[in-house]
Design an enzyme around this catalytic site. Sequence first.
Site, PDB file in Angstrom:
ATOM      1  N   LYS A 266       0.856  -1.190   0.000  1.00 61.24           N
ATOM      2  CA  LYS A 266       0.000   0.000   0.000  1.00 61.24           C
ATOM      3  C   LYS A 266       0.891   1.239   0.000  1.00 61.24           C
ATOM      4  O   LYS A 266       1.652   1.467   0.947  1.00 61.24           O
ATOM      5  CB  LYS A 266      -0.913   0.002   1.235  1.00 61.24           C
ATOM      6  CG  LYS A 266      -1.669   1.324   1.449  1.00 61.24           C
ATOM      7  CD  LYS A 266      -2.605   1.283   2.660  1.00 61.24           C
ATOM      8  CE  LYS A 266      -3.203   2.669   2.951  1.00 61.24           C
ATOM      9  NZ  LYS A 266      -4.080   2.676   4.148  1.00 61.24           N
ATOM     10  N   ASP A 271      -2.453  10.259   3.486  1.00 59.50           N
ATOM     11  CA  ASP A 271      -3.856   9.887   3.648  1.00 59.50           C
ATOM     12  C   ASP A 271      -4.577  10.934   4.504  1.00 59.50           C
ATOM     13  O   ASP A 271      -4.538  10.873   5.735  1.00 59.50           O
ATOM     14  CB  ASP A 271      -3.951   8.494   4.300  1.00 59.50           C
ATOM     15  CG  ASP A 271      -5.397   8.044   4.475  1.00 59.50           C
ATOM     16  OD1 ASP A 271      -6.301   8.675   3.886  1.00 59.50           O
ATOM     17  OD2 ASP A 271      -5.610   7.038   5.196  1.00 59.50           O
ATOM     18  N   LYS A 278     -10.057  13.076   7.805  1.00 60.55           N
ATOM     19  CA  LYS A 278      -9.605  12.666   9.129  1.00 60.55           C
ATOM     20  C   LYS A 278      -9.569  13.872  10.062  1.00 60.55           C
ATOM     21  O   LYS A 278      -9.404  15.003   9.596  1.00 60.55           O
ATOM     22  CB  LYS A 278      -8.175  12.106   9.036  1.00 60.55           C
ATOM     23  CG  LYS A 278      -8.072  10.716   8.458  1.00 60.55           C
ATOM     24  CD  LYS A 278      -6.641  10.219   8.480  1.00 60.55           C
ATOM     25  CE  LYS A 278      -6.508   8.831   7.880  1.00 60.55           C
ATOM     26  NZ  LYS A 278      -7.241   7.777   8.619  1.00 60.55           N
ATOM     27  N   ASP A 289       1.643   6.391   5.549  1.00 62.63           N
ATOM     28  CA  ASP A 289       0.669   5.452   4.996  1.00 62.63           C
ATOM     29  C   ASP A 289       1.180   4.746   3.736  1.00 62.63           C
ATOM     30  O   ASP A 289       0.445   3.980   3.117  1.00 62.63           O
ATOM     31  CB  ASP A 289      -0.656   6.186   4.721  1.00 62.63           C
ATOM     32  CG  ASP A 289      -1.871   5.289   4.892  1.00 62.63           C
ATOM     33  OD1 ASP A 289      -1.745   4.238   5.552  1.00 62.63           O
ATOM     34  OD2 ASP A 289      -2.942   5.640   4.353  1.00 62.63           O
ATOM     35  N   ASP A 348     -12.051   7.278   3.456  1.00 69.15           N
ATOM     36  CA  ASP A 348     -10.870   7.036   4.285  1.00 69.15           C
ATOM     37  C   ASP A 348     -10.498   5.551   4.318  1.00 69.15           C
ATOM     38  O   ASP A 348      -9.433   5.190   4.803  1.00 69.15           O
ATOM     39  CB  ASP A 348     -11.112   7.565   5.702  1.00 69.15           C
ATOM     40  CG  ASP A 348      -9.827   7.728   6.496  1.00 69.15           C
ATOM     41  OD1 ASP A 348      -8.745   7.648   5.883  1.00 69.15           O
ATOM     42  OD2 ASP A 348      -9.918   7.959   7.716  1.00 69.15           O
ATOM     43  N   GLU A 350      -9.322   3.806   2.000  1.00 69.36           N
ATOM     44  CA  GLU A 350      -8.788   3.884   0.639  1.00 69.36           C
ATOM     45  C   GLU A 350      -7.729   2.825   0.341  1.00 69.36           C
ATOM     46  O   GLU A 350      -7.509   2.473  -0.804  1.00 69.36           O
ATOM     47  CB  GLU A 350      -8.207   5.279   0.394  1.00 69.36           C
ATOM     48  CG  GLU A 350      -6.768   5.496   0.865  1.00 69.36           C
ATOM     49  CD  GLU A 350      -6.583   5.365   2.380  1.00 69.36           C
ATOM     50  OE1 GLU A 350      -7.576   5.486   3.108  1.00 69.36           O
ATOM     51  OE2 GLU A 350      -5.450   5.106   2.817  1.00 69.36           O
ATOM     52  N   ARG A 352      -7.656  -0.394   0.859  1.00 73.50           N
ATOM     53  CA  ARG A 352      -8.218  -1.577   0.202  1.00 73.50           C
ATOM     54  C   ARG A 352      -8.614  -1.275  -1.238  1.00 73.50           C
ATOM     55  O   ARG A 352      -8.615  -2.156  -2.088  1.00 73.50           O
ATOM     56  CB  ARG A 352      -9.403  -2.102   1.030  1.00 73.50           C
ATOM     57  CG  ARG A 352     -10.533  -1.128   1.154  1.00 73.50           C
ATOM     58  CD  ARG A 352     -11.464  -1.429   2.324  1.00 73.50           C
ATOM     59  NE  ARG A 352     -10.905  -1.009   3.616  1.00 73.50           N
ATOM     60  CZ  ARG A 352     -11.505  -1.183   4.789  1.00 73.50           C
ATOM     61  NH1 ARG A 352     -12.693  -1.784   4.847  1.00 73.50           N
ATOM     62  NH2 ARG A 352     -10.930  -0.775   5.899  1.00 73.50           N
TER      63      ARG A 352
END
Length: 509
Positions: A266, A271, A278, A289, A348, A350, A352
Amino acid sequence: MFFEILSDAAETLSIECLVVGIEADGKLSPTASHLNTLTQGAIQDLIDSGDFSGAAGEQQLLRNLPGLTAPRLLLIGLGKTDERKDRHYRKLVKGINQTLGKLKLKSVAIALDGLASDQPDPYRQTRLLTEWTSADFYQYDTTKSKKAEPTTLEQYAILLPEDAAELGESALLDGVAIANGINSARELGNLPGNICTPTYLADKAKALAEEFEALKVKVLDEEKMEKLGMHSLLSVGRGSAQPSKLIIIEYQGGQKDDAPHVLVGKGITFDTGGISLKPGAAMDEMKFDMCGAASVIGTIEAVAEMHLPLNLIAVVAAAENMPGSQATKPGDVVTTMSGQTVEILNTDAEGRLVLCDALTYVERFKPASVIDVATLTGACIIALGHHASGLLSNNDTLAEALLTAGDYAADRAWPLPLWDEYQELLDSNFADMANIGGRSAGTITAACFLSRFTKAYPWAHLDIAGTAWNSNGKEKGATGRCVSLLCQYLIDQAETLDLPESAHEHSHH
Ligand code: BES
Ligand code: MN
Ligand code: ZN
């Protein structure tokens, strides 16, 4: 810093400092006992005086002892035999390295007589010592105007008996390679989001392919991904000015037609949460991230350096998750590369969304195994804290191999269930599935989502949300987890391949 294995007599070494161990209650280790005789009882005198007991972590520096070439002898307390677990060994090594750093020494030889760890395997002891020492001297200064003082240590010798030297040598080579991979991963993780963009990750991959003959790299831009139907991945970067990238790094160390192992990382370079923004507190940490991406890049770098006799492909799904006028909105439905549709109820979630298309993409390699690595869920920190990475898999053999590798490499993972019962939490009225499963079992439902894209091969998912970085004060920064685990898994895979060349020197079990 240059690591080496030496089997010379400790008293004859021309180095600035010799490090030897003393067990609890002043019990001399074999090397300490040998040196005690040569120094007319200087070590025993110290113990008899009560000034040193050998308690775990205790240190005492002695200077200019008669009979020793080295001007300094650093005594290290090894503690009781039940104080030799990995966590004690790690602390001991850190303590030694802190002292060596403070003394500004150029050369050191360390003779622990195999006593610092409760696992007698000299390969493992030496490799961990090498990895940890290298990590202890990593300093981040890339974005500071005042550069860190480079470590003065040039020569780091590990003393091993003659009959363990060869194994120690291979442990050292592997350890250095893995440590370099870890440090690459930490550096990428620590870089701020305005430098480490998806394009930067692609450039880093290209640079690695320049450096290593056995590595090839391919970068798919948004247009190519569009053509492949990777609309889920692309939906994540829609709100960002930074273009998304799919980065494919191929290592060929095996036969051309050997099924490759595949790592998928990933690579969300920042993020914000997107439209499902967030909260502000500690949001800076979402530059980390992309640590999954950093781990798979660091791992393939280490594997190339170790020349492991297998084929490996690292794929990075890189995007920046931002709000913006083009950004994906809650309720939007996208079609993934697999054809399955997803209702994005929370922008959020994201990770996956980028991973699922990368996981479909890698089907073309007919992989022997696929492992994705991701800072995927805050829920994983609630479940496992900061010690273990979360492990979920559709294949028990693969899961077992990863758990074993993590134990061996002192980079542990712990399993969570991936039962079908959890799948219905992803039900959607408007698409084949939703991208979130509600409040309960957040790490499991995230993996359930991924599992719908990984039916074609043995697959495991490592959630490194709790292990990829440290948030505390001076320690704040990327850890390089789970490069060691992945390298160990691949070393193990390379061994079980049992190639006729037997060209590699990695047997240690
Ligand atoms: N990158 C985060 C997960 C994360 C959060 C890792 C904090 C480490 C620390 C991920 O993209 C995310 O935001 N996940 C959400 C999922 C939720 C919306 C279902 C989460 O964990 O809150
Ligand atoms: Mn998120
Ligand atoms: Zn994320």
